[in-house]
Design a protein around this motif. Sequence first.
Motif, PDB file in Angstrom:
ATOM      1  N   ALA A   1       0.826  -1.214   0.000  1.00  0.00           N
ATOM      2  CA  ALA A   1       0.000   0.000   0.000  1.00  0.00           C
ATOM      3  C   ALA A   1       0.855   1.257   0.000  1.00  0.00           C
ATOM      4  O   ALA A   1       0.420   2.305  -0.485  1.00  0.00           O
ATOM      5  CB  ALA A   1      -0.937  -0.006   1.208  1.00  0.00           C
ATOM      6  N   SER A   2       2.076   1.168   0.539  1.00  0.00           N
ATOM      7  CA  SER A   2       2.962   2.337   0.559  1.00  0.00           C
ATOM      8  C   SER A   2       3.426   2.715  -0.841  1.00  0.00           C
ATOM      9  O   SER A   2       3.891   3.837  -1.061  1.00  0.00           O
ATOM     10  CB  SER A   2       4.176   2.055   1.449  1.00  0.00           C
ATOM     11  N   MET A   3       3.286   1.800  -1.782  1.00  0.00           N
ATOM     12  CA  MET A   3       3.729   2.032  -3.159  1.00  0.00           C
ATOM     13  C   MET A   3       2.566   2.336  -4.094  1.00  0.00           C
ATOM     14  O   MET A   3       2.771   2.498  -5.298  1.00  0.00           O
ATOM     15  CB  MET A   3       4.474   0.795  -3.668  1.00  0.00           C
ATOM     16  N   ALA A   4       1.362   2.386  -3.531  1.00  0.00           N
ATOM     17  CA  ALA A   4       0.178   2.516  -4.399  1.00  0.00           C
ATOM     18  C   ALA A   4      -0.818   3.523  -3.825  1.00  0.00           C
ATOM     19  O   ALA A   4      -1.947   3.163  -3.479  1.00  0.00           O
ATOM     20  CB  ALA A   4      -0.482   1.143  -4.553  1.00  0.00           C
ATOM     21  N   PRO A   5      -0.435   4.799  -3.740  1.00  0.00           N
ATOM     22  CA  PRO A   5      -1.355   5.794  -3.165  1.00  0.00           C
ATOM     23  C   PRO A   5      -2.599   6.031  -4.004  1.00  0.00           C
ATOM     24  O   PRO A   5      -3.594   6.563  -3.506  1.00  0.00           O
ATOM     25  CB  PRO A   5      -0.488   7.058  -3.097  1.00  0.00           C
ATOM     26  N   ASP A   6      -2.566   5.626  -5.281  1.00  0.00           N
ATOM     27  CA  ASP A   6      -3.695   5.853  -6.172  1.00  0.00           C
ATOM     28  C   ASP A   6      -4.644   4.662  -6.237  1.00  0.00           C
ATOM     29  O   ASP A   6      -5.708   4.741  -6.876  1.00  0.00           O
ATOM     30  CB  ASP A   6      -3.203   6.154  -7.586  1.00  0.00           C
ATOM     31  N   LEU A   7      -4.280   3.539  -5.611  1.00  0.00           N
ATOM     32  CA  LEU A   7      -5.117   2.340  -5.633  1.00  0.00           C
ATOM     33  C   LEU A   7      -5.822   2.162  -4.300  1.00  0.00           C
ATOM     34  O   LEU A   7      -5.293   2.549  -3.253  1.00  0.00           O
ATOM     35  CB  LEU A   7      -4.264   1.098  -5.919  1.00  0.00           C
TER      36      LEU A   7
END
Length: 492
Positions: free
Chosen positions: A312-318
């Motif tokens: 989740a730390s790598m996917a702020p748009d998901l």
Amino acid sequence: MESTGLSDTLRQLMEARGLTQAGLIQQAAEMGHSLGKSQISQYVSGKVLPRRDAMEVLAQVLGVEADVLAAACEGGRDEGQGQERTAGMGQIKKSRKLDNVLYDVRGPVVEEAERMERAGASILKLNIGNPAPFGFRAPDEVVFDMADQLVDCEGYSSSKGLFSARKAIMQYSQIKGIPSVTIDDVYTGNGVSELINLCMSALLDSGDEVLVPSPDYPLWTACVTLAGGTPVHYVCDEEAGWYPDMDDIRSKITRRTKALVIINPNNPTGAVYPREVLQQLVDIAREFDLAVFSDEIYDRLCMDGCEHISIASMAPDLFCVTFSGLSKSHMVAGYRVGWMVLSGNKARARDYILGLNMLCNMRMCSNVPGQSIVQTSLWGHQSVNDYIVPGGRIYDQRNFVYEALNAIPGVSAVKPSAAFYIFPKLDVRRFNITDDERFAFDLLHETKILVVPGRGFNWAKPDHFRVVYLPRIEDLSVAVRKLEAFLAHYRQ
């Protein structure tokens, strides 16, 4: 053929036709019928009697009259003979929703082990990640804090959980780099298991698909199925350190695919995914507009300098849902303390979140005494750190079992980087293994060692089993010696 019970009759018919359980399922599929793995396992083990329609399918595949199977059932009766029964004597059947659900971590082999224990046998249980029976104790501070707060935990909390617990989890999520998490995005649960069930129930309509790893923690597959969805298993590649096969994931995405499940660190393999692997998973989820559900319950049990990264730390748009808890890291499996955190594009998931809130309200709240120790557990001394470095029990036991298993002819295993499981591979040609559940039963009966076959983790081939390496090295050494002696003569 004598009517010696449905279980024996099925085994005899399958043996006569050279069919394993997997072969029976495949042959049924070729004839246009659907039979589930758990469904067949329960019929063959004698735990469940088939309905009339399932019995007719079995009879057709096995090339016998349905009456042969009906006669093998207790009393020689089934659903098709209901008119012969008096009122109140019919069988109460399980829901068909359970036909394709399995949880072999506590399945037929475990039930046989319990039967043997009742008869006086001493069983070494390498089947379940339950630290307490192996001498792992909760930190004193955690136990003292729960005892001190117990009188204040007699009533319900907020359905999402105590403020202090959720605040601590929110701050922990911030340290993990998970973006846009507020206290309203944190939900406590009776272990992660309850929250997985809630999440899938709120998400899925009949026929919706969810990508789940193979091997997996089987609760994920079960909860997708019970929610009316279809679990679609993507392969994790043993030759590549058990990392997900990206091409396989892409090939299995359809218009019905709603979400991608990631188990990192992985159970049962112990793999920890590096940043470049996680980035590829993020790219796929972004390309196909998938929600991400990341099970990270072992994130504080990484060894050998492996860094755990929350996807989740790598996917702020998901839209992401991240799961964790205290059961393993603080050796309090029985306290049932888990949580989930929502992050990323929550506006897109507004309706879904309303559904989650409804289900959370319906269960009132999670275990309040368990919630009361979250703050202390997350920010006090992390006793688990002493276990996962050289000289620590988990680290040393991991190294021992990895080397000992790989020293057995016909057995190989990838070294786990986290958790306390290893997923060794058997040379099926050497041992002529066609049924991994039968292997687990045979091992149990001869050596009194309990393991879970690979099928219990939705692994399609009969060539793996999971070992829990929580016992002390002395006990693991005895177990490995017995396994080696067993395999020296074993052939199916």
